[in-house]
Design a protein around this motif. Structure first.
Motif, short mmCIF file in Angstrom:
data_model
loop_
_atom_site.label_atom_id
_atom_site.label_comp_id
_atom_site.label_asym_id
_atom_site.label_seq_id
_atom_site.Cartn_x
_atom_site.Cartn_y
_atom_site.Cartn_z
N TRP A 133 16.39 1.05 2.08
CA TRP A 133 16.11 -0.27 2.52
C TRP A 133 16.35 -0.67 4.33
O TRP A 133 16.32 -2.09 4.09
CB TRP A 133 17.06 -1.00 1.96
N LEU A 161 1.69 2.79 -5.02
CA LEU A 161 0.43 1.74 -4.98
C LEU A 161 -0.36 2.21 -4.35
O LEU A 161 -1.11 3.04 -4.91
CB LEU A 161 0.99 1.00 -3.18
N LEU A 214 -0.16 -6.12 -0.42
CA LEU A 214 1.26 -7.12 -0.35
C LEU A 214 1.63 -7.00 0.25
O LEU A 214 3.22 -7.69 0.86
CB LEU A 214 1.89 -6.73 -2.24
N GLY A 215 2.11 -6.08 1.38
CA GLY A 215 2.24 -5.77 2.52
C GLY A 215 2.90 -6.25 3.47
O GLY A 215 4.57 -7.02 3.07
N SER A 233 13.00 -3.07 5.43
CA SER A 233 13.17 -4.62 5.19
C SER A 233 14.19 -4.98 5.98
O SER A 233 13.29 -6.17 6.58
CB SER A 233 13.78 -4.79 3.87
N LEU A 273 5.74 -9.00 1.44
CA LEU A 273 6.92 -8.55 1.55
C LEU A 273 7.24 -8.26 2.62
O LEU A 273 8.58 -8.67 3.04
CB LEU A 273 6.43 -7.01 1.43
N LEU A 303 9.11 -7.31 -7.27
CA LEU A 303 8.50 -7.05 -5.74
C LEU A 303 9.66 -5.89 -5.35
O LEU A 303 9.66 -5.07 -4.06
CB LEU A 303 9.11 -8.31 -5.19
N LEU A 304 10.93 -5.69 -6.46
CA LEU A 304 11.87 -4.67 -6.19
C LEU A 304 11.40 -3.35 -6.27
O LEU A 304 11.44 -2.53 -5.55
CB LEU A 304 13.39 -4.90 -6.67
N ILE A 310 6.84 1.40 -1.33
CA ILE A 310 6.44 1.51 0.27
C ILE A 310 6.87 2.34 0.73
O ILE A 310 5.91 3.11 1.44
CB ILE A 310 7.11 0.34 0.90
N ARG A 367 8.96 -2.23 -3.80
CA ARG A 367 10.00 -2.63 -2.56
C ARG A 367 10.06 -1.22 -2.64
O ARG A 367 8.82 -0.01 -1.43
CB ARG A 367 10.89 -2.87 -2.12
N ALA A 421 11.25 -10.65 3.45
CA ALA A 421 11.84 -9.78 4.31
C ALA A 421 12.57 -10.08 5.30
O ALA A 421 14.05 -10.18 5.69
CB ALA A 421 12.03 -7.85 4.00
N TRP A 437 -2.50 -13.52 -0.16
CA TRP A 437 -2.75 -12.33 -1.54
C TRP A 437 -2.98 -12.89 -2.99
O TRP A 437 -4.04 -12.32 -3.42
CB TRP A 437 -1.11 -11.57 -2.20
N TYR A 457 20.81 -9.52 -7.26
CA TYR A 457 20.48 -8.03 -7.87
C TYR A 457 21.86 -7.29 -7.35
O TYR A 457 21.47 -5.90 -7.27
CB TYR A 457 19.18 -7.55 -6.11
N TRP A 514 -1.52 -1.14 5.91
CA TRP A 514 -0.26 -1.61 6.44
C TRP A 514 1.29 -0.42 5.97
O TRP A 514 1.92 0.22 6.26
CB TRP A 514 0.44 -2.67 5.90
N TRP A 572 12.21 -8.30 -10.95
CA TRP A 572 12.36 -6.72 -10.20
C TRP A 572 11.51 -6.16 -9.87
O TRP A 572 11.01 -5.43 -8.87
CB TRP A 572 13.00 -6.47 -11.54
N LYS A 585 -1.10 -2.27 -1.96
CA LYS A 585 -0.62 -2.27 -0.37
C LYS A 585 -1.05 -3.76 0.00
O LYS A 585 -0.50 -3.52 1.23
CB LYS A 585 -1.29 -1.10 -0.21
#
Lengths: 227, 227
Positions: free
Chosen positions: A117, A82, A89-90, A120, A93, A25-26, A32, A29, A97, B99, B6, B223, A23, A87
DNA sequence: CCGCATCCTCGGCGATACTG
DNA sequence: CAGTATCGCCGAGGATGCGG
């Protein structure tokens, strides 16, 4: 309570120690597109226990990926946003995606969907070369949600707050968006059938098509070479 | 036995459905440097139960990220190697490692290390702009392991097999490598103290320093923009 | 009502022993 | 050597409780 770790002196393993659990990374997300309240996160992450969400949020705050900030308008209400490290990590991600993009078929009946979503999805369709030299902002209004992205210097950024004047605005229904992602409907066909309302100049629309119009197939990739 | 998912119609969630579970990305990391045998994977993934490793390998084969291939030289022995879909995960792994690079301090006593994990460190130190216009191959010989990377067109690739003639070869001990990663020793100092033996021309060495020499600090990243 | 915390169950994971 | 079987544990998922 000591946190589980791979105990490897490796940058990838270290990253996964922080963001590799279920969960995590979601959650990032969700942030963002801007700061979110607890209830927003609960609503966007069906299947996740609320206790687990609270735990993850605390961990992510301790790891300094996000910040918990009181919402000035409502006393006792907080938003999660964030932090700098989150940030950053953009790009990761975005690449994840981009890879998952190829796994997207048509939407199944048991799958949930939220308009933002689609970001992504846009990561996957984004053609950096086609974006070279441009600097434009695109806005999508999908039901109650508004998404804004900026294309600038071979990069695609998500804007967290409303741009003063987007170069292009699309208004469409969620169902139309789902059909476009699932390739049951092309963007052009949706425009023709008036399922998408557009505000903006024709050349900008052509830029948009150039940048996001082609679906990258299974093209050759040489990040690992066989000798 | 139905796989956990998920159940979200989102490219990132789909990616995590396939590679988001524990150990999965680390298995793929191991295969970046070339095909590996089961025992090699067990050796490189301490703490992972062998039953779980076998399960993951089967899942990854079914998802077509890797292939199980009989080793021609030894009957009954198999190797696991990245398939096309697995290789395409490269940019995502690279960005994740990049990262995680910032999280690398000095090696702890309970942390394991393998020389080829330095690749994830190089991902973090890699300066794409500095690599522009170059096309060179660097080789690292660290104890029993040999690692080869190619820098070409703003990209850094890992070579799975020995390049015929690397432009630059470094020979060093594992302990020296650990000290360099942990910033207890600079690369230059290690060269001065003869802890690294170099084969190659001076201009190539200068290129290498230009590409991997600067440690990116906490620079501004946009980003996600705050409006 | 919102933002969590507690409780409880179940399944994924970790360690080790075992087998062809 | 390449896995498979077994078992204990802890993390995940769901329901409910509770304070602000």
């Amino acid at each position: 309570m000591i946190k589980r770790s791979y105990h490897q002196y490796c940058a990838l393993a270290k990253a996964l120690d922080v963001v590799g659990e279920r969960w995590t990374l979601l959650i990032l997300r969700e942030l963002i597109t801007g700061p979110k309240r607890y209830k927003d996160l609960v609503g966007a992450l069906p299947g996740m226990g609320t206790n687990l969400l609270a735990t993850r949020l605390k961990e992510l705050e301790e790891s300094r990926l996000l910040e918990r900030r009181p919402l000035s308008t409502h006393a006792g209400v907080f938003v999660y946003q964030l932090a700098y490290r989150g940030k950053k990590l953009g790009p990761a991600l975005q690449e994840l995606a981009r890879w998952g993009f190829a796994l997207l078929g048509q939407a199944e009946h048991d799958e949930t969907f939220r308009p933002h979503w689609a970001i992504s999805f846009l990561y996957g369709a984004f053609d950096a070369k086609a974006a070279e030299g441009l600097n434009e902002t695109y806005q999508f209004i999908v039901g109650p949600e508004t998404i804004q992205i900026q294309v600038h210097g071979k990069k695609m950024n998500v804007l967290q707050e409303a741009a003063p004047k987007p170069d292009l605005t699309f208004t469409l229904e969620e169902q139309t968006l789902i059909e476009i992602i699932g390739r049951q409907l092309t963007f052009s066909a949706a425009l023709d059938r008036k399922k998408i309302q557009t505000i903006g100049d024709t050349p900008v629309l052509q830029h948009f098509f150039k940048i996001f119009g082609t679906r990258p197939g299974e093209e050759k990739n040489s990040w690992v070479t066989l000798g």
